[in-house]
Design an enzyme around this catalytic site. Sequence first.
Site, PDB file in Angstrom:
ATOM      1  N   TYR A 100       0.842  -1.189   0.000  1.00 41.57           N
ATOM      2  CA  TYR A 100       0.000   0.000   0.000  1.00 41.57           C
ATOM      3  C   TYR A 100       0.880   1.242   0.000  1.00 41.57           C
ATOM      4  CZ  TYR A 100      -3.695   3.324   0.785  1.00 41.57           C
ATOM      5  OH  TYR A 100      -4.562   4.377   0.632  1.00 41.57           O
ATOM      6  N   ASP A 191      -5.496  16.043   3.323  1.00 42.33           N
ATOM      7  CA  ASP A 191      -6.400  15.255   4.167  1.00 42.33           C
ATOM      8  C   ASP A 191      -5.689  14.982   5.484  1.00 42.33           C
ATOM      9  OD1 ASP A 191      -8.109  13.505   5.392  1.00 42.33           O
ATOM     10  OD2 ASP A 191      -7.929  11.909   3.891  1.00 42.33           O
ATOM     11  N   ASP A 236     -10.289  17.435   5.773  1.00 45.04           N
ATOM     12  CA  ASP A 236      -9.362  18.106   4.849  1.00 45.04           C
ATOM     13  C   ASP A 236      -9.191  19.565   5.260  1.00 45.04           C
ATOM     14  OD1 ASP A 236      -9.281  15.969   2.367  1.00 45.04           O
ATOM     15  OD2 ASP A 236     -11.210  16.001   3.413  1.00 45.04           O
ATOM     16  N   HIS A 276     -14.260  12.250  -0.596  1.00 47.84           N
ATOM     17  CA  HIS A 276     -13.918  13.560  -0.045  1.00 47.84           C
ATOM     18  C   HIS A 276     -14.309  14.656  -1.023  1.00 47.84           C
ATOM     19  CE1 HIS A 276     -11.028  12.494   3.328  1.00 47.84           C
ATOM     20  NE2 HIS A 276     -11.200  11.327   2.729  1.00 47.84           N
TER      21      HIS A 276
END
Length: 316
Positions: A100, A191, A236, A276
């Site tokens: 990841y 974020d 955010d 988002h």
Amino acid sequence: MTSVSLLLSLLLGVADVRGGSEFRICAFNLHHFGESKSNKNEIMITLARIITRCDVCLLQEVRDRKGTAVSKLLQTIRRYDTRNQYDLLASERLGRKGSYQEQYVFVYRTNTVKVTDRYQYPDNMPGDEDAFSREPFVVRFKAPKTSIQEFVLIPQHTTPTNATKELDALYDVLQNVRRMWRTENVMLLGDFNADCGYLAKKNRDKVRLITDRSLHWLIGEDSDTTVKHSTSCSYDRIVIHGEKFNGAVVPSSAQPFNFQQEYRLTEEQALNVSDHYPVEVLLKVSSSRSFNGVTSFTSSFTAFQCFCLIICHLLS
């Protein structure tokens, strides 16, 4: 999406793009942006509509393992908005786990702003090594049309379970960049996961990025930067360092951009784009300034916009 409707979306994009009378900085978590999303025309057109509103747009959660998705996005942006010229600057793939990893990507208009330096933060602060899962990729910009002229952007996508620690560590990054480039004009954005269960109110007095009064948090606590109707969190954020830079901000311009409402999407359609909303802020500009001989123009496209709307009506 048919080829005709795709063409019309691209043509009508001219009307969406904001004119040269403002300078907009944005930060947008694209939510697992990679090959799958890049192969969906509807999503790519919506992303282009959003990103071309901005002179500089920080993209996060870019998971482009093959290196093709970001290239497709830039091509779509360039086709969508032919009034401006665009380029991008991407970090290396970042993350502790090989399975990841993400990149920070800055998409910017080369006719209004220029990259003058970049810096991958090494995350080696003595006593606090490896503080970040995705250490900041810091970029310095020159923007002659703005009143501030030049500024530095420090991006951060925090790990939700470690948001408090990473936000505090961002303060060290800020001081490092100020010393290294001898600048006070610094914006931190991204974020931050700076709300709800990830940043408890009892922990906020431990975060120097919050307690230092030379820093201005521009996205309010009551702002919802999440798409789902069932959530309301100010994850955010945009943070400005120093009074000079803060004075260069258009008052009350910092806000989330609700693209679901703006583009009349269902919640499901919006979530296919991202979970988002982007956050954005305007910088003050001087109308007499130009960049590489390129001046702004807006009214000349009114007739073209009307033509596109007529064609849409005839084909509907």
